[in-house]
Design a protein around this motif. Structure first.
Motif, PDB file in Angstrom:
ATOM      1  N   MET A  27       0.615  -1.125  -0.467  1.00 38.60           N
ATOM      2  CA  MET A  27      -0.164  -0.065  -0.371  1.00 38.60           C
ATOM      3  C   MET A  27       0.991   1.223   0.043  1.00 38.60           C
ATOM      4  SD  MET A  27      -3.174   1.065   2.386  1.00 38.60           S
ATOM      5  CE  MET A  27      -3.962  -0.740   2.283  1.00 38.60           C
ATOM      6  N   LEU A  28       2.096   1.153   0.496  1.00 38.43           N
ATOM      7  CA  LEU A  28       2.914   2.412   0.598  1.00 38.43           C
ATOM      8  C   LEU A  28       3.497   2.659   0.145  1.00 38.43           C
ATOM      9  CD1 LEU A  28       3.966   3.996   2.740  1.00 38.43           C
ATOM     10  CD2 LEU A  28       5.943   3.071   2.682  1.00 38.43           C
ATOM     11  N   VAL A  29       3.718   1.530  -0.642  1.00 38.20           N
ATOM     12  CA  VAL A  29       4.166   1.642  -2.396  1.00 38.20           C
ATOM     13  C   VAL A  29       3.632   2.679  -3.562  1.00 38.20           C
ATOM     14  CG1 VAL A  29       5.592   0.611  -3.880  1.00 38.20           C
ATOM     15  CG2 VAL A  29       6.141  -0.066  -1.922  1.00 38.20           C
ATOM     16  N   THR A  30       2.407   1.252  -2.994  1.00 40.27           N
ATOM     17  CA  THR A  30       0.984   2.024  -4.385  1.00 40.27           C
ATOM     18  C   THR A  30       1.092   3.618  -4.220  1.00 40.27           C
ATOM     19  OG1 THR A  30      -0.010  -0.080  -4.157  1.00 40.27           O
ATOM     20  CG2 THR A  30      -1.043   2.149  -5.295  1.00 40.27           C
ATOM     21  N   LEU A  31       0.895   4.061  -2.782  1.00 39.14           N
ATOM     22  CA  LEU A  31       0.576   5.679  -2.818  1.00 39.14           C
ATOM     23  C   LEU A  31       1.650   6.269  -2.954  1.00 39.14           C
ATOM     24  CD1 LEU A  31      -0.433   5.468   1.267  1.00 39.14           C
ATOM     25  CD2 LEU A  31      -1.899   6.366  -1.308  1.00 39.14           C
ATOM     26  N   LEU A  32       3.008   6.126  -2.958  1.00 39.32           N
ATOM     27  CA  LEU A  32       4.456   6.626  -3.530  1.00 39.32           C
ATOM     28  C   LEU A  32       4.476   6.541  -4.926  1.00 39.32           C
ATOM     29  CD1 LEU A  32       6.948   5.115  -0.955  1.00 39.32           C
ATOM     30  CD2 LEU A  32       6.276   7.982  -1.209  1.00 39.32           C
ATOM     31  N   ARG A  33       4.284   5.190  -5.908  1.00 37.82           N
ATOM     32  CA  ARG A  33       3.883   5.599  -7.322  1.00 37.82           C
ATOM     33  C   ARG A  33       2.792   6.785  -7.648  1.00 37.82           C
ATOM     34  NH1 ARG A  33       1.998   0.112  -8.217  1.00 37.82           N
ATOM     35  NH2 ARG A  33       0.069   1.445  -8.369  1.00 37.82           N
TER      36      ARG A  33
END
Length: 89
Positions: free
Chosen positions: A5-11
């Motif tokens: 989820m964190l990677v998705t938000l950053l992406r």
């Protein structure tokens, strides 16, 4: 909050930044290249000749695409605020 989820938000954040900056930077790049070719062919080395057309182009692009940029940023912000509930679970 998972790593995915964190990677998705950053992406999504980086993609939004690129989406907002690309039209403005692309138009300034094209105008700068045209002015540079003009300066090279005419041997005019005036500093304001490169600055003023880029500034005018950026203002025109912002005036034309400002509504779309605002709508896109608003939708991204709404998505982020709606994701706060999912993140805190």
């Amino acid at each position: 909050m998972s790593i995915g989820m964190l990677v998705t938000l950053l992406r999504d954040g980086v993609f939004q930044i690129l989406l907002m900056a690309a039209p403005v930077l692309g138009s300034a790049l094209i105008v700068g290249l045209i002015v540079a070719v003009f300066q090279a062919t005419t041997s005019i080395q005036e500093q304001t000749l490169t600055f003023v057309p880029k500034l005018v182009t950026i203002l025109i692009v912002l005036a034309l695409l400002g509504g779309w940029m605002f709508t896109s940023m608003r939708q991204y912000t709404i998505n982020i605020f709606s994701a706060i509930g999912r993140i805190t679970r």
